[in-house]
Design a protein around this motif. Sequence first.
Motif, PDB file in Angstrom:
ATOM      1  N   TYR A  82       0.836  -1.202   0.000  1.00 56.79           N
ATOM      2  CA  TYR A  82       0.000   0.000   0.000  1.00 56.79           C
ATOM      3  C   TYR A  82       0.870   1.251   0.000  1.00 56.79           C
ATOM      4  N   ARG A  83       1.851   1.299   0.904  1.00 59.00           N
ATOM      5  CA  ARG A  83       2.773   2.427   0.959  1.00 59.00           C
ATOM      6  C   ARG A  83       4.185   1.925   1.277  1.00 59.00           C
ATOM      7  N   LEU A  84       5.120   2.354   0.457  1.00 57.23           N
ATOM      8  CA  LEU A  84       6.518   2.011   0.702  1.00 57.23           C
ATOM      9  C   LEU A  84       7.053   2.873   1.838  1.00 57.23           C
ATOM     10  N   GLN A  85       7.756   2.249   2.774  1.00 52.41           N
ATOM     11  CA  GLN A  85       8.289   2.980   3.918  1.00 52.41           C
ATOM     12  C   GLN A  85       9.809   3.125   3.887  1.00 52.41           C
ATOM     13  N   MET A  86      10.509   2.078   3.440  1.00 53.20           N
ATOM     14  CA  MET A  86      11.961   2.109   3.578  1.00 53.20           C
ATOM     15  C   MET A  86      12.597   1.117   2.616  1.00 53.20           C
ATOM     16  N   GLU A  95      31.699  -1.617   4.280  1.00 53.81           N
ATOM     17  CA  GLU A  95      31.610  -1.791   5.735  1.00 53.81           C
ATOM     18  C   GLU A  95      30.355  -1.112   6.280  1.00 53.81           C
ATOM     19  N   GLY A  96      29.887  -1.629   7.387  1.00 51.86           N
ATOM     20  CA  GLY A  96      28.761  -1.000   8.077  1.00 51.86           C
ATOM     21  C   GLY A  96      27.420  -1.633   7.788  1.00 51.86           C
ATOM     22  N   GLY A  97      27.380  -2.663   6.935  1.00 50.24           N
ATOM     23  CA  GLY A  97      26.125  -3.367   6.698  1.00 50.24           C
ATOM     24  C   GLY A  97      25.149  -2.585   5.830  1.00 50.24           C
ATOM     25  N   PHE A  98      23.868  -2.714   6.140  1.00 53.10           N
ATOM     26  CA  PHE A  98      22.813  -2.135   5.319  1.00 53.10           C
ATOM     27  C   PHE A  98      22.862  -0.607   5.335  1.00 53.10           C
ATOM     28  N   LYS A  99      22.594  -0.026   4.168  1.00 57.44           N
ATOM     29  CA  LYS A  99      22.534   1.421   4.024  1.00 57.44           C
ATOM     30  C   LYS A  99      21.109   1.820   3.670  1.00 57.44           C
ATOM     31  N   LEU A 100      20.592   2.796   4.395  1.00 54.86           N
ATOM     32  CA  LEU A 100      19.241   3.283   4.151  1.00 54.86           C
ATOM     33  C   LEU A 100      19.243   4.206   2.946  1.00 54.86           C
ATOM     34  N   ALA A 101      18.394   3.904   1.958  1.00 54.69           N
ATOM     35  CA  ALA A 101      18.324   4.703   0.738  1.00 54.69           C
ATOM     36  C   ALA A 101      17.324   5.843   0.906  1.00 54.69           C
ATOM     37  N   GLU A 102      17.691   6.990   0.358  1.00 53.67           N
ATOM     38  CA  GLU A 102      16.832   8.173   0.400  1.00 53.67           C
ATOM     39  C   GLU A 102      16.071   8.274  -0.911  1.00 53.67           C
ATOM     40  N   GLU A 103      14.782   8.581  -0.840  1.00 48.56           N
ATOM     41  CA  GLU A 103      13.997   8.740  -2.068  1.00 48.56           C
ATOM     42  C   GLU A 103      14.211  10.126  -2.657  1.00 48.56           C
ATOM     43  N   ILE A 104      14.415  10.188  -3.967  1.00 54.04           N
ATOM     44  CA  ILE A 104      14.474  11.465  -4.686  1.00 54.04           C
ATOM     45  C   ILE A 104      13.546  11.377  -5.888  1.00 54.04           C
ATOM     46  N   PRO A 113      22.925  -7.601  -9.239  1.00 55.30           N
ATOM     47  CA  PRO A 113      21.927  -8.670  -9.079  1.00 55.30           C
ATOM     48  C   PRO A 113      22.516  -9.929  -8.447  1.00 55.30           C
ATOM     49  N   ASN A 114      23.821 -10.076  -8.514  1.00 54.58           N
ATOM     50  CA  ASN A 114      24.461 -11.313  -8.065  1.00 54.58           C
ATOM     51  C   ASN A 114      25.058 -11.238  -6.660  1.00 54.58           C
ATOM     52  N   SER A 115      25.501 -10.037  -6.252  1.00 57.84           N
ATOM     53  CA  SER A 115      26.245  -9.976  -4.992  1.00 57.84           C
ATOM     54  C   SER A 115      25.666  -9.028  -3.948  1.00 57.84           C
ATOM     55  N   ASP A 116      24.708  -8.180  -4.318  1.00 56.20           N
ATOM     56  CA  ASP A 116      24.135  -7.218  -3.381  1.00 56.20           C
ATOM     57  C   ASP A 116      22.706  -7.620  -3.010  1.00 56.20           C
ATOM     58  N   SER A 117      22.258  -7.171  -1.834  1.00 56.78           N
ATOM     59  CA  SER A 117      20.909  -7.498  -1.355  1.00 56.78           C
ATOM     60  C   SER A 117      20.118  -6.225  -1.110  1.00 56.78           C
ATOM     61  N   VAL A 118      18.845  -6.241  -1.518  1.00 59.44           N
ATOM     62  CA  VAL A 118      17.957  -5.088  -1.320  1.00 59.44           C
ATOM     63  C   VAL A 118      16.718  -5.553  -0.568  1.00 59.44           C
ATOM     64  N   TYR A 119      16.379  -4.815   0.473  1.00 57.94           N
ATOM     65  CA  TYR A 119      15.212  -5.131   1.286  1.00 57.94           C
ATOM     66  C   TYR A 119      14.284  -3.917   1.339  1.00 57.94           C
ATOM     67  N   ILE A 120      12.977  -4.177   1.285  1.00 58.83           N
ATOM     68  CA  ILE A 120      12.006  -3.097   1.415  1.00 58.83           C
ATOM     69  C   ILE A 120      11.128  -3.337   2.640  1.00 58.83           C
ATOM     70  N   SER A 121      10.699  -2.243   3.248  1.00 55.19           N
ATOM     71  CA  SER A 121       9.705  -2.283   4.321  1.00 55.19           C
ATOM     72  C   SER A 121       8.525  -1.447   3.854  1.00 55.19           C
ATOM     73  N   TYR A 122       7.325  -1.954   4.106  1.00 56.34           N
ATOM     74  CA  TYR A 122       6.158  -1.254   3.578  1.00 56.34           C
ATOM     75  C   TYR A 122       4.921  -1.556   4.419  1.00 56.34           C
ATOM     76  N   ILE A 123       3.875  -0.788   4.154  1.00 54.47           N
ATOM     77  CA  ILE A 123       2.561  -1.042   4.738  1.00 54.47           C
ATOM     78  C   ILE A 123       1.755  -1.798   3.696  1.00 54.47           C
ATOM     79  N   ARG A 124       1.268  -2.958   4.071  1.00 56.08           N
ATOM     80  CA  ARG A 124       0.529  -3.774   3.117  1.00 56.08           C
ATOM     81  C   ARG A 124      -0.955  -3.399   3.093  1.00 56.08           C
ATOM     82  N   LYS A 125      -1.623  -3.826   2.051  1.00 57.80           N
ATOM     83  CA  LYS A 125      -3.066  -3.658   1.956  1.00 57.80           C
ATOM     84  C   LYS A 125      -3.755  -4.711   2.824  1.00 57.80           C
ATOM     85  N   PRO A 126      -4.925  -4.407   3.367  1.00 55.35           N
ATOM     86  CA  PRO A 126      -5.667  -5.451   4.089  1.00 55.35           C
ATOM     87  C   PRO A 126      -6.190  -6.496   3.118  1.00 55.35           C
TER      88      PRO A 126
END
Length: 261
Positions: A115-119, A128-137, A180-193
Amino acid sequence: MQSLYGAIANTNKKEIMVSINDVYQKVLALANKEQRGYITPQEFNLFADQAQQEIFEQYFYDLNQSMRLPGNNAGHSDIVTNIEEKISLFERYDKLVQVTNDFGDLKMSGVTDMYRLQMIRINYSGIEGGFKLAEEIQLNELDKYGTSPLGNWSKKRPVYTRYSTSPGSPTIKVYPYPSPNSDSVYISYIRKPSKPIWGYEMVSEKALYNSDNSNDFDLHDSEQSELVYRILALAGLAIQKPELTQTAAALEGAKVQQEKQ
Protein backbone atom coordinates in the motif's frame (compact mmCIF):
# COMPACT_ATOMS: atom_id res chain seq x y z
CA MET A 1 13.83 -2.31 13.71
CA GLN A 2 10.49 -4.09 13.64
CA SER A 3 7.92 -2.65 16.01
CA LEU A 4 6.49 -4.68 18.86
CA TYR A 5 3.03 -4.49 17.34
CA GLY A 6 4.39 -5.54 13.97
CA ALA A 7 5.84 -8.64 15.61
CA ILE A 8 2.50 -9.35 17.28
CA ALA A 9 0.75 -8.98 13.93
CA ASN A 10 2.98 -11.60 12.35
CA THR A 11 2.61 -14.17 15.13
CA ASN A 12 -0.94 -13.73 16.46
CA LYS A 13 -2.82 -12.32 13.49
CA LYS A 14 -5.86 -14.59 13.89
CA GLU A 15 -6.27 -13.48 17.50
CA ILE A 16 -6.63 -9.81 16.66
CA MET A 17 -8.73 -9.96 13.51
CA VAL A 18 -12.45 -9.19 13.50
CA SER A 19 -14.66 -12.23 12.94
CA ILE A 20 -16.55 -11.86 9.67
CA ASN A 21 -19.36 -14.05 10.95
CA ASP A 22 -19.83 -11.97 14.10
CA VAL A 23 -20.15 -8.81 12.01
CA TYR A 24 -22.54 -10.42 9.51
CA GLN A 25 -24.84 -11.70 12.25
CA LYS A 26 -24.96 -8.27 13.91
CA VAL A 27 -25.64 -6.56 10.60
CA LEU A 28 -28.45 -9.00 9.85
CA ALA A 29 -29.94 -8.57 13.31
CA LEU A 30 -30.07 -4.79 12.88
CA ALA A 31 -31.23 -4.95 9.27
CA ASN A 32 -34.03 -7.42 10.00
CA LYS A 33 -35.32 -5.44 12.97
CA GLU A 34 -38.80 -4.15 12.16
CA GLN A 35 -38.59 -5.80 8.72
CA ARG A 36 -36.04 -3.32 7.36
CA GLY A 37 -34.65 -5.70 4.77
CA TYR A 38 -32.40 -8.70 4.18
CA ILE A 39 -28.78 -8.46 3.10
CA THR A 40 -27.61 -11.38 0.97
CA PRO A 41 -24.11 -12.87 1.46
CA GLN A 42 -23.06 -11.48 -1.92
CA GLU A 43 -24.19 -7.98 -0.98
CA PHE A 44 -22.60 -8.25 2.44
CA ASN A 45 -19.22 -9.25 0.98
CA LEU A 46 -19.25 -6.23 -1.32
CA PHE A 47 -20.18 -3.88 1.51
CA ALA A 48 -17.66 -5.53 3.86
CA ASP A 49 -14.79 -4.98 1.44
CA GLN A 50 -15.76 -1.33 0.91
CA ALA A 51 -16.19 -0.67 4.63
CA GLN A 52 -12.85 -2.24 5.51
CA GLN A 53 -11.06 -0.22 2.85
CA GLU A 54 -12.64 3.03 4.07
CA ILE A 55 -11.62 2.35 7.69
CA PHE A 56 -8.09 1.38 6.68
CA GLU A 57 -7.51 4.49 4.56
CA GLN A 58 -9.02 6.70 7.24
CA TYR A 59 -6.20 5.71 9.61
CA PHE A 60 -3.71 7.82 7.69
CA TYR A 61 -5.92 10.90 7.57
CA ASP A 62 -6.73 10.55 11.27
CA LEU A 63 -3.05 10.10 12.13
CA ASN A 64 -2.11 13.23 10.21
CA GLN A 65 -4.76 15.26 12.04
CA SER A 66 -4.07 13.77 15.46
CA MET A 67 -0.33 14.45 15.27
CA ARG A 68 -1.14 18.16 15.19
CA LEU A 69 -2.83 17.92 18.58
CA PRO A 70 -1.13 17.67 21.99
CA GLY A 71 -0.83 14.09 23.22
CA ASN A 72 -0.60 12.61 26.69
CA ASN A 73 1.64 10.24 28.61
CA ALA A 74 -0.94 7.45 28.91
CA GLY A 75 -0.27 5.20 25.92
CA HIS A 76 -3.59 3.38 26.15
CA SER A 77 -5.56 6.62 25.72
CA ASP A 78 -3.25 8.58 23.42
CA ILE A 79 -4.92 8.95 20.00
CA VAL A 80 -1.68 8.88 18.00
CA THR A 81 -0.45 5.78 19.82
CA ASN A 82 -3.74 3.98 19.24
CA ILE A 83 -3.83 4.77 15.52
CA GLU A 84 -0.19 3.78 15.08
CA GLU A 85 -0.94 0.47 16.79
CA LYS A 86 -3.70 -0.23 14.27
CA ILE A 87 -1.47 0.70 11.32
CA SER A 88 1.44 -1.35 12.65
CA LEU A 89 -0.58 -4.52 12.09
CA PHE A 90 0.04 -3.96 8.39
CA GLU A 91 3.79 -3.35 8.59
CA ARG A 92 6.06 -5.63 6.61
CA TYR A 93 9.71 -5.34 7.54
CA ASP A 94 12.75 -6.17 5.38
CA LYS A 95 11.24 -8.13 2.52
CA LEU A 96 13.99 -9.27 0.15
CA VAL A 97 13.37 -8.10 -3.41
CA GLN A 98 15.19 -9.13 -6.55
CA VAL A 99 17.42 -6.77 -8.54
CA THR A 100 16.30 -7.51 -12.09
CA ASN A 101 19.19 -6.09 -14.13
CA ASP A 102 22.52 -4.27 -14.00
CA PHE A 103 20.78 -0.89 -13.95
CA GLY A 104 19.36 -0.93 -10.42
CA ASP A 105 15.75 -1.88 -11.20
CA LEU A 106 13.90 -3.81 -8.49
CA LYS A 107 11.35 -6.51 -9.23
CA MET A 108 8.17 -5.18 -7.62
CA SER A 109 5.67 -7.37 -9.49
CA GLY A 110 5.82 -9.94 -6.70
CA VAL A 111 4.94 -7.37 -4.02
CA THR A 112 1.23 -7.31 -4.81
CA ASP A 113 0.05 -6.32 -1.33
CA MET A 114 2.02 -3.07 -0.96
CA TYR A 115 0.00 0.00 0.00
CA ARG A 116 2.77 2.43 0.96
CA LEU A 117 6.52 2.01 0.70
CA GLN A 118 8.29 2.98 3.92
CA MET A 119 11.96 2.11 3.58
CA ILE A 120 14.59 0.60 1.28
CA ARG A 121 17.87 -0.79 2.59
CA ILE A 122 20.79 -2.03 0.49
CA ASN A 123 23.64 -4.27 1.50
CA TYR A 124 26.45 -3.61 -0.99
CA SER A 125 29.07 -6.32 -0.90
CA GLY A 126 32.47 -5.10 0.26
CA ILE A 127 31.07 -1.98 1.98
CA GLU A 128 31.61 -1.79 5.74
CA GLY A 129 28.76 -1.00 8.08
CA GLY A 130 26.12 -3.37 6.70
CA PHE A 131 22.81 -2.13 5.32
CA LYS A 132 22.53 1.42 4.02
CA LEU A 133 19.24 3.28 4.15
CA ALA A 134 18.32 4.70 0.74
CA GLU A 135 16.83 8.17 0.40
CA GLU A 136 14.00 8.74 -2.07
CA ILE A 137 14.47 11.46 -4.69
CA GLN A 138 12.24 12.58 -7.54
CA LEU A 139 13.10 11.84 -11.16
CA ASN A 140 13.52 15.54 -11.91
CA GLU A 141 16.17 15.70 -9.18
CA LEU A 142 18.47 13.06 -10.69
CA ASP A 143 20.70 15.51 -12.53
CA LYS A 144 20.90 17.79 -9.50
CA TYR A 145 22.00 14.98 -7.20
CA GLY A 146 24.15 13.17 -9.75
CA THR A 147 26.26 16.22 -10.61
CA SER A 148 26.56 17.67 -7.13
CA PRO A 149 29.85 16.97 -5.28
CA LEU A 150 27.99 17.09 -1.98
CA GLY A 151 24.67 15.53 -3.00
CA ASN A 152 25.90 12.76 -5.29
CA TRP A 153 24.89 9.27 -4.24
CA SER A 154 27.35 6.58 -3.22
CA LYS A 155 27.28 3.07 -1.81
CA LYS A 156 27.43 4.63 1.64
CA ARG A 157 24.60 7.02 0.76
CA PRO A 158 22.28 5.37 -1.81
CA VAL A 159 19.11 6.89 -3.25
CA TYR A 160 16.14 5.56 -5.21
CA THR A 161 13.49 6.84 -7.58
CA ARG A 162 10.05 5.59 -8.53
CA TYR A 163 8.61 5.68 -12.02
CA SER A 164 6.35 3.72 -14.36
CA THR A 165 6.99 2.62 -17.93
CA SER A 166 3.33 1.71 -18.44
CA PRO A 167 0.07 1.86 -16.42
CA GLY A 168 0.06 -0.61 -13.55
CA SER A 169 3.78 -1.39 -13.71
CA PRO A 170 5.56 0.70 -11.07
CA THR A 171 9.34 0.47 -11.03
CA ILE A 172 11.92 1.35 -8.39
CA LYS A 173 15.50 2.11 -9.41
CA VAL A 174 18.36 2.28 -6.91
CA TYR A 175 21.55 4.37 -7.26
CA PRO A 176 24.36 3.34 -7.24
CA TYR A 177 23.16 0.27 -9.09
CA PRO A 178 23.23 -2.82 -6.83
CA SER A 179 24.57 -5.99 -8.38
CA PRO A 180 21.93 -8.67 -9.08
CA ASN A 181 24.46 -11.31 -8.07
CA SER A 182 26.25 -9.98 -4.99
CA ASP A 183 24.14 -7.22 -3.38
CA SER A 184 20.91 -7.50 -1.36
CA VAL A 185 17.96 -5.09 -1.32
CA TYR A 186 15.21 -5.13 1.29
CA ILE A 187 12.01 -3.10 1.42
CA SER A 188 9.71 -2.28 4.32
CA TYR A 189 6.16 -1.25 3.58
CA ILE A 190 2.56 -1.04 4.74
CA ARG A 191 0.53 -3.77 3.12
CA LYS A 192 -3.07 -3.66 1.96
CA PRO A 193 -5.67 -5.45 4.09
CA SER A 194 -6.74 -8.81 2.71
CA LYS A 195 -10.26 -9.03 1.30
CA PRO A 196 -12.96 -10.13 3.77
CA ILE A 197 -15.19 -12.99 2.65
CA TRP A 198 -18.23 -14.46 4.39
CA GLY A 199 -18.12 -17.95 2.95
CA TYR A 200 -21.16 -20.19 3.02
CA GLU A 201 -22.81 -23.33 1.71
CA MET A 202 -26.46 -23.78 0.81
CA VAL A 203 -28.41 -26.14 3.08
CA SER A 204 -32.17 -26.44 2.47
CA GLU A 205 -32.00 -23.27 0.37
CA LYS A 206 -30.45 -21.38 3.27
CA ALA A 207 -26.94 -19.90 3.36
CA LEU A 208 -25.00 -21.30 6.32
CA TYR A 209 -21.61 -19.95 7.40
CA ASN A 210 -18.60 -21.99 6.32
CA SER A 211 -15.33 -21.00 7.98
CA ASP A 212 -13.29 -23.08 5.52
CA ASN A 213 -13.90 -20.70 2.63
CA SER A 214 -14.20 -17.51 4.68
CA ASN A 215 -11.71 -14.75 5.40
CA ASP A 216 -12.05 -12.60 8.53
CA PHE A 217 -11.73 -8.84 8.47
CA ASP A 218 -8.10 -7.79 8.35
CA LEU A 219 -8.45 -5.04 10.95
CA HIS A 220 -7.79 -4.53 14.65
CA ASP A 221 -10.55 -6.14 16.70
CA SER A 222 -11.57 -2.75 18.10
CA GLU A 223 -13.06 -1.94 14.67
CA GLN A 224 -15.97 -4.37 14.92
CA SER A 225 -18.58 -1.74 15.78
CA GLU A 226 -17.30 0.64 13.10
CA LEU A 227 -17.57 -2.14 10.51
CA VAL A 228 -21.17 -2.90 11.50
CA TYR A 229 -22.19 0.76 11.23
CA ARG A 230 -20.50 1.34 7.90
CA ILE A 231 -21.90 -1.83 6.34
CA LEU A 232 -25.39 -0.92 7.52
CA ALA A 233 -25.04 2.53 5.97
CA LEU A 234 -23.86 1.06 2.65
CA ALA A 235 -26.65 -1.50 2.68
CA GLY A 236 -29.27 1.18 3.31
CA LEU A 237 -28.15 3.06 0.21
CA ALA A 238 -27.89 -0.04 -1.99
CA ILE A 239 -31.28 -1.58 -1.18
CA GLN A 240 -33.01 1.79 -0.91
CA LYS A 241 -33.77 1.48 2.78
CA PRO A 242 -33.01 4.90 4.26
CA GLU A 243 -33.98 3.59 7.69
CA LEU A 244 -30.85 1.45 7.69
CA THR A 245 -28.65 4.41 6.88
CA GLN A 246 -30.36 6.43 9.60
CA THR A 247 -29.91 3.63 12.11
CA ALA A 248 -26.22 3.35 11.22
CA ALA A 249 -25.76 7.12 11.53
CA ALA A 250 -27.43 7.14 14.96
CA LEU A 251 -25.26 4.29 16.21
CA GLU A 252 -22.13 5.89 14.80
CA GLY A 253 -23.05 9.21 16.45
CA ALA A 254 -23.49 7.53 19.81
CA LYS A 255 -20.10 5.84 19.43
CA VAL A 256 -18.35 9.11 18.56
CA GLN A 257 -20.01 10.87 21.49
CA GLN A 258 -18.87 8.13 23.85
CA GLU A 259 -15.28 8.45 22.58
CA LYS A 260 -15.29 12.19 23.29
CA GLN A 261 -16.40 11.80 26.90
